[in-house]
Scaffold this active site. Structure first.
Site, PDB file in Angstrom:
ATOM      1  CB  CYS A  95     -20.072  -1.130  -2.859  1.00  0.00           C
ATOM      2  SG  CYS A  95     -18.399  -1.664  -2.453  1.00  0.00           S
ATOM      3  CG  ASP A 121      -2.175   0.833   1.035  1.00  0.00           C
ATOM      4  OD1 ASP A 121      -3.276   0.254   0.960  1.00  0.00           O
ATOM      5  OD2 ASP A 121      -2.062   2.076   0.934  1.00  0.00           O
TER       6      ASP A 121
HETATM    7  N1  NAD Z   1     -15.480  -2.266   0.422  1.00  0.00           N
HETATM    8  C1  NAD Z   1     -16.246  -3.213  -0.100  1.00  0.00           C
HETATM    9  O1  NAD Z   1     -17.139  -3.754   0.565  1.00  0.00           O
HETATM   10  C2  NAD Z   1     -16.024  -3.677  -1.517  1.00  0.00           C
HETATM   11  C3  NAD Z   1     -16.629  -4.876  -1.948  1.00  0.00           C
HETATM   12  C4  NAD Z   1     -16.413  -5.293  -3.259  1.00  0.00           C
HETATM   13  C5  NAD Z   1     -15.629  -4.529  -4.112  1.00  0.00           C
HETATM   14  N2  NAD Z   1     -15.050  -3.365  -3.669  1.00  0.00           N
HETATM   15  C6  NAD Z   1     -14.200  -2.612  -4.589  1.00  0.00           C
HETATM   16  O2  NAD Z   1     -12.846  -2.885  -4.246  1.00  0.00           O
HETATM   17  C7  NAD Z   1     -12.030  -1.717  -4.442  1.00  0.00           C
HETATM   18  C8  NAD Z   1     -11.338  -1.362  -3.139  1.00  0.00           C
HETATM   19  O3  NAD Z   1     -12.321  -1.019  -2.185  1.00  0.00           O
HETATM   20  P1  NAD Z   1     -11.968  -0.808  -0.652  1.00  0.00           P
HETATM   21  O4  NAD Z   1     -13.245  -0.580   0.063  1.00  0.00           O
HETATM   22  O5  NAD Z   1     -11.070  -1.918  -0.220  1.00  0.00           O
HETATM   23  O6  NAD Z   1     -11.135   0.545  -0.742  1.00  0.00           O
HETATM   24  P2  NAD Z   1     -10.270   1.243   0.388  1.00  0.00           P
HETATM   25  O7  NAD Z   1     -10.355   2.700   0.124  1.00  0.00           O
HETATM   26  O8  NAD Z   1     -10.654   0.710   1.731  1.00  0.00           O
HETATM   27  O9  NAD Z   1      -8.783   0.743   0.122  1.00  0.00           O
HETATM   28  C9  NAD Z   1      -8.032   1.121  -0.984  1.00  0.00           C
HETATM   29  C10 NAD Z   1      -6.565   1.038  -0.585  1.00  0.00           C
HETATM   30  O10 NAD Z   1      -5.761   1.237  -1.754  1.00  0.00           O
HETATM   31  C11 NAD Z   1      -4.654   2.008  -1.382  1.00  0.00           C
HETATM   32  N3  NAD Z   1      -4.074   2.650  -2.574  1.00  0.00           N
HETATM   33  C12 NAD Z   1      -4.567   3.707  -3.283  1.00  0.00           C
HETATM   34  N4  NAD Z   1      -3.746   4.003  -4.303  1.00  0.00           N
HETATM   35  C13 NAD Z   1      -2.740   3.101  -4.244  1.00  0.00           C
HETATM   36  C14 NAD Z   1      -1.578   2.914  -5.031  1.00  0.00           C
HETATM   37  N5  NAD Z   1      -1.313   3.682  -6.088  1.00  0.00           N
HETATM   38  N6  NAD Z   1      -0.739   1.905  -4.684  1.00  0.00           N
HETATM   39  C15 NAD Z   1      -0.988   1.121  -3.607  1.00  0.00           C
HETATM   40  N7  NAD Z   1      -2.076   1.274  -2.834  1.00  0.00           N
HETATM   41  C16 NAD Z   1      -2.941   2.246  -3.153  1.00  0.00           C
HETATM   42  C17 NAD Z   1      -5.196   2.995  -0.382  1.00  0.00           C
HETATM   43  O11 NAD Z   1      -4.163   3.564   0.409  1.00  0.00           O
HETATM   44  C18 NAD Z   1      -6.147   2.102   0.422  1.00  0.00           C
HETATM   45  O12 NAD Z   1      -5.495   1.510   1.520  1.00  0.00           O
HETATM   46  C19 NAD Z   1     -12.979  -0.652  -4.970  1.00  0.00           C
HETATM   47  O13 NAD Z   1     -12.933  -0.656  -6.363  1.00  0.00           O
HETATM   48  C20 NAD Z   1     -14.336  -1.121  -4.480  1.00  0.00           C
HETATM   49  O14 NAD Z   1     -15.371  -0.653  -5.315  1.00  0.00           O
HETATM   50  C21 NAD Z   1     -15.233  -2.939  -2.386  1.00  0.00           C
END
Ligand code: NAD
Length: 435
Positions: free
Chosen positions: A258, A34
């Site tokens: 989401c 991350d």
């Molecule tokens: N949260 C959910 O319930 C859920 C469920 C299914 C799908 N999704 C999808 O999954 C994806 C992630 O969601 P999330 O809720 O885990 O997001 P989040 O915001 O909790 O986590 C994203 C992470 O990515 C990191 N990040 C950002 N840019 C980066 C980079 N260039 N290099 C490395 N790390 C980087 C951020 O620091 C953060 O820790 C989204 O597309 C979301 O739509 C989420």
């Protein structure tokens, strides 16, 4: 497994961290990366930077198989790299792919023979455009697989390890098989598709679930007009196997990181391709109005909100998570403040007395403090502790013991026996069928 190349996971949010820990639990070595140095520092100390039931324990149990890093260079030995970074809504409503593009650029710069697996939710067509970018950057050995994630916050580990299905969209069959193979040990049907189809399955699933919620909320609103009880209506509908019992719970609408953004993104995607997705417009509008109906219910009882003290119980978008993204509470608190109400709130996940998403709202250390002297309470998030609250004691401390139950969580008979005026969602004339 030991001897195999480690699995790389970029992003340690709700999806990335849960995926990393679960892949380690399945026996793989995992490198979890991350850009957020604070998150990585916490993880190296065994602390999860997000709240998700069971996550810290699984992290501890599998610590020997996971390494955490802020450097893309440490992913060099990973043959399969999952991308699980955020794809928030852009001002236009399209998914903002800035984080995804950054990660892809880092991977392209390092090239090699590897598979990038998109777990982030991305618009249909992203896979094709990422592959074109990789080729243009001379990284033709980097292949692409779409593996959308369906986990729910609050039950993420169980959902990851016991999914309803695993969707793998690939341009090349062998790449899809390699990704599906990482899930061996999980008993679930694997659907192999093309990349655009996999991307669409994710959006269509979320849009359908959001549609179900808006549908039952509209039924609830009609129930209020005609004296029917939406809870019993939903039960009666849900027994029809063509409909099913899930996601028929009337309330103050969907929120979270989401549904709102994915429904909006699908609407935009359709619009950008020349199709007007009429149904989704209604789903979005119904959801927006549903949050505001609570304000209307309060006005019906209190007449004016100016000067009234309103207690909000629960702020997170659902229980068992610390996630506040797009929570209904944000809109509700702002509306109440705009109407001149004093807003006091309590959420088990929020410790500070104020929060930037809730300007002007006093956040209390417990439910009793939020309810003390209140003219009304709104149950916003169905945290289990609200079910165990001593409502009679709470009612005695309220200036007016009115409870608007935005989740139909408290049994109306129990609330009334505790001395509360009770108002739920879609309970007809207030005389519940279940009393
Ligand atoms: N949260 C959910 O319930 C859920 C469920 C299914 C799908 N999704 C999808 O999954 C994806 C992630 O969601 P999330 O809720 O885990 O997001 P989040 O915001 O909790 O986590 C994203 C992470 O990515 C990191 N990040 C950002 N840019 C980066 C980079 N260039 N290099 C490395 N790390 C980087 C951020 O620091 C953060 O820790 C989204 O597309 C979301 O739509 C989420």
């Amino acid at each position: 497994m030991h001897g195999e190349a480690p699995v790389g996971v970029v992003g340690t949010g709700y999806v990335g961290l849960v995926s990393a820990v679960c892949f380690a639990h399945l026996g793989h070595h995992v490198v979890s990366m991350d850009v957020d140095a604070a998150k990585i520092a916490a993880l190296r100390e065994g602390r999860a930077p997000i709240y998700e039931p069971g996550l810290e324990k699984l992290l501890e149990d599998n610590a020997a198989r996971i390494t955490f890093t802020t450097s893309h260079d440490d992913l060099a030995s990973c043959r399969i790299l999952f991308v699980a970074v955020d794809t928030p809504p852009s001002p236009s409503g399209d998914a903002d792919l800035t984080s995804v593009r950054r990660v892809v650029a880092e991977i392209a710069a390092r090239g090699g023979d590897r598979i990038v697996v998109m777990k982030s939710t991305v618009p249909v067509g992203t896979g094709r455009s990422v592959v074109a970018d990789l080729r243009a950057q001379g990284a033709g050995g980097v292949r692409y697989v779409s593996n959308p994630e369906f986990l729910r916050e609050g039950a993420a580990i169980q959902d990851f390890l016991e999914p309803d299905r695993i969707v793998v969209g690939a341009f090349d069959e062998a790449d899809g098989e390699a990704v599906a193979d990482l899930y061996r040990g999980i008993d679930a049907e694997v659907i192999h598709t093309s990349v655009p189809t996999a991307e669409m399955i994710k959006y269509a699933s979320n849009a359908f679930l959001a549609t179900k919620i808006s549908f039952i909320n509209e039924i609830a609103n009609v129930c209020e007009q005609v004296g029917a009880d939406v809870r019993v209506v939903a039960e009666g509908m849900g027994l029809d196997h063509r409909i099913g019992p899930h996601f028929l719970h009337a309330g103050i609408g969907y929120g979270g990181s989401c549904f709102p953004k994915d429904v909006q993104a699908l609407k935009q995607l359709a619009g950008n391709s020349g199709y007007h997705f009429q149904l989704l417009n209604a789903v979005i509008e119904v959801n927006a109005l549903q949050k505001r109906r609570v304000v209307g219910k309060l006005k019906q009882h209190l007449r004016r909100l100016r000067g009234a003290r309103i207690a909000l119980l629960g702020l997170t978008f659902k229980p068992n998570t610390d996630d506040l993204r797009e929570a209904a509470s944000i809109v509700l608190a702002a509306r109440l403040r705009d109407e001149g109400a004093e807003v006091r709130a309590y959420d088990p996940m929020i410790e500070s007395s104020e929060h930037p998403l809730f300007p002007g709202v006093t956040i209390c250390p417990d439910a009793a403090a939020a309810l003390d002297g209140a003219d009304a309470a709104v149950l916003v998030t169905e945290w289990s502790e609200f079910g165990r609250l001593d409502w009679a004691a709470a009612a005695a401390t309220m200036r007016r013991p009115l409870l608007v139950d935005g989740r139909n969580f408290i049994d109306p008979a129990v609330a009334r026996a505790a001395g509360l005026e009770y108002e739920g969602i879609g309970l007809g004339d207030g005389l519940s069928d279940l009393d």
